[in-house]
Design an enzyme around this catalytic site. Structure first.
Site, short mmCIF file in Angstrom:
data_model
loop_
_atom_site.label_atom_id
_atom_site.label_comp_id
_atom_site.label_asym_id
_atom_site.label_seq_id
_atom_site.Cartn_x
_atom_site.Cartn_y
_atom_site.Cartn_z
N ARG A 95 3.29 49.60 24.20
CA ARG A 95 3.07 49.71 25.65
C ARG A 95 3.43 51.07 26.24
O ARG A 95 3.85 51.18 27.38
CB ARG A 95 3.78 48.57 26.39
N THR B 152 -15.73 61.08 6.25
CA THR B 152 -14.81 61.63 7.25
C THR B 152 -13.93 62.71 6.66
O THR B 152 -13.76 63.77 7.23
CB THR B 152 -13.93 60.48 7.84
N GLN C 255 -14.51 50.39 9.34
CA GLN C 255 -13.66 50.04 8.20
C GLN C 255 -14.23 48.80 7.51
O GLN C 255 -15.43 48.62 7.51
CB GLN C 255 -12.20 49.83 8.65
N ASP D 38 -17.02 51.84 4.08
CA ASP D 38 -18.08 52.65 3.46
C ASP D 38 -19.11 51.82 2.70
O ASP D 38 -19.67 52.26 1.69
CB ASP D 38 -17.47 53.71 2.51
N ALA E 50 -13.43 56.36 11.04
CA ALA E 50 -14.73 55.87 10.56
C ALA E 50 -15.69 57.03 10.35
O ALA E 50 -15.63 58.04 11.04
CB ALA E 50 -15.33 54.91 11.59
N GLY E 51 -16.57 56.86 9.37
CA GLY E 51 -17.65 57.83 9.16
C GLY E 51 -18.87 57.01 8.80
O GLY E 51 -18.93 56.44 7.71
N HIS E 52 -19.81 56.87 9.73
CA HIS E 52 -20.99 56.03 9.51
C HIS E 52 -22.22 56.91 9.39
O HIS E 52 -22.57 57.64 10.31
CB HIS E 52 -21.14 55.04 10.68
N LYS F 250 -22.49 50.46 6.46
CA LYS F 250 -22.65 49.80 7.77
C LYS F 250 -23.54 50.63 8.69
O LYS F 250 -24.40 50.10 9.40
CB LYS F 250 -21.27 49.60 8.43
N PRO G 209 -12.80 62.10 -2.70
CA PRO G 209 -13.54 61.27 -3.66
C PRO G 209 -13.13 59.82 -3.49
O PRO G 209 -11.95 59.51 -3.33
CB PRO G 209 -13.10 61.80 -5.03
N ARG G 210 -14.12 58.92 -3.47
CA ARG G 210 -13.79 57.50 -3.33
C ARG G 210 -13.52 56.90 -4.70
O ARG G 210 -14.20 57.23 -5.67
CB ARG G 210 -14.95 56.76 -2.67
#
Ligand code: GDP
Ligand code: IMO
Ligand code: MG
Length: 422
Positions: free
Chosen positions: A141, A298, A222, A12, A38-40, A15, A302-303
């Site tokens: 595999r 995403t 990421q 975050d 990911a959330g861009h 990017k 809260p960050r």
């Protein structure tokens, strides 16, 4: 020029915005790892777009956007993104390319992600998108790839095999009722039908483009400290988010890479659990979270927020071979009396300038800060470096000195035009 863009912190960093800007000069934009964890975010013409799987360059007309073999693809999420773009009149025909070698996320991956997380003593705080279980199957595999979806017989056999094992684990370990073969089989064959026009041999496509002197932008997801090897393990994601992942995740040789650009936010954030030496105390964290709108693109979570950690970013520069930095969210520091930068860690009375990999130590280190004066001007409309307040310039040159890296771009707002080329 073939350039890899990576996050230098815990994701975050901005990017999406930087990739959108750099896409202007690129021909191909390629995702190489991660998935819909990911959330861009890209903001163009007052509109916000959040990409989970489709590369952030897709808003630029004529650019080819590839989802490389290293990505784990949730077909439902990808189809929704394709639909959202076409309802915004963004034509992606012949511009979106999906690697036939990418692994697919199945419903049992998402459920296992959630159930494992519930059972774990030390929770990771995953995005619950099935990322870890899908990569685990890839390495074990027994994963199912996009190429398998295109052959009904192969898909049937692989899905049956997987369900036999997964249903037993789900029932016996987690008390879950498991999944029916028929439902998943039908649902995923439908996805295959929708996605088939986009599926191809992306490793060939990208390598041919390189031979034809096209410019490739490799879009990292990421961040360095979420990398499966170099991150704050086990509080990491399940892929190689560092620059090396770009080669493995696309089939492009390391000798073809010209440059690595690191994206660094002027403060640090982290979603989910794990050590965070520079984390703000709760009241200031709340203030900065709201100021910087630090809520997950995403999951909406809260960050967690903290000061800029130069010990981490220096390590990221080393691990990724970063020669240029894009510094984001400088505008969020407007109005702060003083600004701190962590220049070293203190542990048991000793100073450490290198990033410690032992989690035990990382949890206990005390950050050593350099504090400098802030500025009270609003900088969001500034477009030239020389117009920045003196203290903002002093802050940036402090970062450049401590990190010993070139700052090539400064971002002062979420929109494309809120950008200063240094
Ligand atoms: P990514 O995952 O690295 O692409 O970053 P995210 O999109 O998850 O989070 C970055 C957030 O910050 C998004 O909401 C962006 O629109 C926003 N953003 C990016 N650069 C800037 C900036 O320079 N200033 C401000 N105020 N917002 C920014
Ligand atoms: P972008 O590309 C921030 C975090 C999760 C969790 C850990 C593992 O937008 O920067 P996972 O679902 O991957 O198994 O979760 O990794 N995480 C991210 N944090 N930005 C991201 O992506 C992230 N992708 C995963 O919050 O702590
Ligand atoms: Mg994000």
């Amino acid at each position: 020029m073939n350039t890899i863009i990576v996050g230098t912190q815990w994701g975050d960093e901005g990017k999406g915005k930087i990739i959108d800007i750099l896409s202007d000069r690129a021909d191909y934009i390629v995702r190489f790892q991660g998935g819909s964890n990911a959330g861009h975010t890209v903001v163009v013409g007052g509109r916000e777009y959040i990409f989970h799987l489709i590369p952030s360059g897709i808003l630029h007309r004529g650019k080819i956007c590839c989802i490389g073999n290293g990505v784990v693809v949730d077909p439902a999420v990808l189809i929704k993104e394709i639909k959202d773009l076409s309802s915004s009149n963004i034509n992606i025909n012949r511009r979106l390319k999906i690697s036939s070698l990418a692994h697919i996320i199945l419903p049992y991956h998402k459920i296992l992600d959630q159930l494992r997380e519930i059972k774990r003593t030390n929770k990771i705080g995953t995005t619950n998108r099935g990322i870890g279980p899908c990569y685990a199957d890839k390495i074990s595999r027994c994963g199912i790839r996009i190429i398998d979806l295109l052959d009904r017989g192969v898909f049937r056999d692989k899905l049956k095999d997987n369900l036999r094992e997964k249903n037993e684990i789900l029932k016996k370990v987690y008390g879950h009722r498991g999944f029916q073969f028929k439902e998943i089989y039908k649902e995923y064959l439908n996805y295959a039908r929708v996605l088939s026009p986009y599926i191809c041999n992306t490793q060939l496509l990208i390598n041919e483009a390189i031979d034809n002197k096209k410019d490739i932008l490799f879009e990292g997801a990421q961040g360095t400290f979420l990398d499966i090897d170099f991150g704050t393990y086990p509080f990491v994601t399940s892929s190689s988010a560092t620059a090396g992942g770009a080669c493995i995740g696309t089939g492009v040789s390391p000798v073809k890479i010209d440059k690595v650009v690191g994206v660094a936010k002027v403060y640090t954030t982290r979603v989910g659990e794990g050590p965070f030496p520079v984390e703000f105390p709760p009241v200031f964290a709340k203030y900065m979270r709201n100021k910087g709108n630090e809520f997950g693109a995403t999951t909406g979570r809260p960050r967690r927020c903290g000061w800029f950690d130069a010990v981490m970013v220096r390590e990221a520069i080393l691990l990724n071979g970063i020669s240029e930095l894009a510094i984001t969210k400088l505008d969020i520091l407007d109005g702060l009396k003083t600004i701190k930068v962590c220049i070293a860690y203190k542990y048991k009375g000793k100073l450490f300038k290198e990033f410690p990999y032992g989690l035990e130590m990382l949890e206990k280190v005390k950050p050593v800060y350099k504090e400098i004066a802030g500025w009270d001007k609003t900088i969001g409309k500034i477009r030239r470096y020389r117009d920045l307040p003196l203290n903002a310039k002093a802050y940036l040159s402090l970062l450049g000195d401590i990190l010993d890296a070139k700052i090539a771009l400064i971002s002062v707002g979420s929109s494309r035009e809120d950008t200063i080329l240094a």
